[in-house]
Design a protein around this motif. Structure first.
Motif, PDB file in Angstrom:
ATOM      1  N   ASP A  58      -1.359  -7.231   5.771  1.00  0.00           N
ATOM      2  CA  ASP A  58      -1.048  -6.934   4.383  1.00  0.00           C
ATOM      3  C   ASP A  58      -1.169  -8.208   3.537  1.00  0.00           C
ATOM      4  N   ARG A  83       1.820  -2.123   1.265  1.00  0.00           N
ATOM      5  CA  ARG A  83       1.566  -1.918  -0.160  1.00  0.00           C
ATOM      6  C   ARG A  83       0.360  -2.695  -0.670  1.00  0.00           C
ATOM      7  N   ARG A  86      -2.671  -0.767   0.552  1.00  0.00           N
ATOM      8  CA  ARG A  86      -2.843   0.457  -0.234  1.00  0.00           C
ATOM      9  C   ARG A  86      -3.412   0.143  -1.613  1.00  0.00           C
ATOM     10  N   ASP A  87      -2.940  -0.960  -2.224  1.00  0.00           N
ATOM     11  CA  ASP A  87      -3.440  -1.355  -3.537  1.00  0.00           C
ATOM     12  C   ASP A  87      -4.934  -1.666  -3.474  1.00  0.00           C
ATOM     13  N   ASP A 249       8.895  -5.241   2.072  1.00  0.00           N
ATOM     14  CA  ASP A 249       8.648  -4.002   1.357  1.00  0.00           C
ATOM     15  C   ASP A 249       8.858  -4.197  -0.146  1.00  0.00           C
ATOM     16  N   SER A 252       6.072  -6.983  -1.509  1.00  0.00           N
ATOM     17  CA  SER A 252       4.689  -6.517  -1.558  1.00  0.00           C
ATOM     18  C   SER A 252       4.470  -5.407  -2.573  1.00  0.00           C
ATOM     19  N   ALA A 253       5.544  -4.848  -3.100  1.00  0.00           N
ATOM     20  CA  ALA A 253       5.411  -3.752  -4.055  1.00  0.00           C
ATOM     21  C   ALA A 253       4.968  -4.218  -5.432  1.00  0.00           C
TER      22      ALA A 253
END
Length: 281
Positions: A58, A83, A86-87, A249, A252-253
């Motif tokens: 990540d 995250r 996913r981004d 979490d 990384s958001a």
């Protein structure tokens, strides 16, 4: 013959832009310190191979280092999404990445095939699954002896594999105890192998010889990095840092929070700062 050297030198001498690279370790012995050194050196256009991409991938994806990820499961273990990955997939931030998704069985067999010098892995798998519809590298072959239709995937042949282990001896043999994932296969499949270890001991006298996972002639470079798997764990040395995974979490958001964390904890981090952070493990 393996060589003992600082981690920075081991990374610089064995990895280059555009390489296919594997960082393996299954929950246990994940080579975070090696991954952070790769990030600090700013490599580009890497193909990342890993059975279970987690926090370290990540971070690499979030830093724009990956052009492609070959994997079977991606997530922050015990917490949820990756995250930054996913981004990148959904929004192309900080760059678009290609993803090649497999099953765990396919990834393990692909490493095994690479270690054996074979071009592909053949196994029973993907029956009733939809992955072959979205992954054109999943093929089928018919057994010439039984007529059974089997799954086939390309072998994994990383340019470099990084792993973490408990010990190396002075000859350069590498010892892993506890949960073993596909570290051995990933190393034997690679052109070059870099191992971080908690310590180097004179020999493995008194230990069962089957505990030596990699003989010295399979290892390119060894670097002593105490706490090199943190926040994952190293059996016999320190436990998993669950709080760090929960923190990730939140970090990384947010893109800006991620960038600030990476600057403070990776890009500008010194060996002394790292030692302070893991003190008490």
């Amino acid at each position: 013959m393996s060589k003992v050297m600082p981690l920075g030198q081991a990374v610089r001498e064995n990895l280059k832009d555009g390489d296919a690279v594997a960082f393996e370790g299954f929950t246990h012995l994940i080579p975070h310190a090696a991954g952070h050194e790769v990030i600090r050196q700013g490599f580009k256009d890497l193909t990342l191979i890993r059975m279970t991409p987690d926090v370290i991938y990540d971070q690499m994806i979030g830093m724009g280092m990956a052009k492609k990820v070959i994997f079977s499961y991606a997530g922050n273990p015990g917490v949820g999404l990756l995250r930054r990955m996913r981004d990148a997939i959904e929004n192309g931030y900080p760059r678009t990445i290609e993803t090649v998704e497999h099953s765990h069985a396919a990834m393990a067999n692909a490493y095994e095939a690479g270690a054996a010098g074979l071009p592909c892995a053949v196994f029973r798998g993907y029956k009733g699954a939809d992955l072959p519809k979205v992954n054109p590298s999943i093929k089928s072959v018919t057994c010439p002896f039984t007529g059974e239709v089997l799954a086939a995937v390309p072998a994994h042949r990383p340019d470099v594999t990084f792993i973490h282990a408990q010990k190396a001896n002075e000859r350069g043999d590498v010892l892993i105890e506890g949960i073993v994932g596909v570290q051995k296969e990933a190393a034997l499949a690679a052109k070059r192998v870099v191992v971080t270890v908690e310590e180097i001991v004179p020999d493995f006298e008194g230990l069962h010889p089957n505990l030596t996972v990699l003989p010295h002639w399979t290892v390119t470079a060894i670097a002593v990095v105490k706490g090199g798997a943190h926040p994952s764990y190293t059996h016999g040395y320190y436990d998993r840092d669950n709080a760090a995974y929960l923190e990730w979490d939140k970090v990384s958001a947010d893109r800006e929070l991620f960038a600030a964390w990476m600057k403070d904890n990776v890009l500008d981090a010194t060996p002394e700062a790292f030692a302070e952070r893991i003190k008490g493990l």
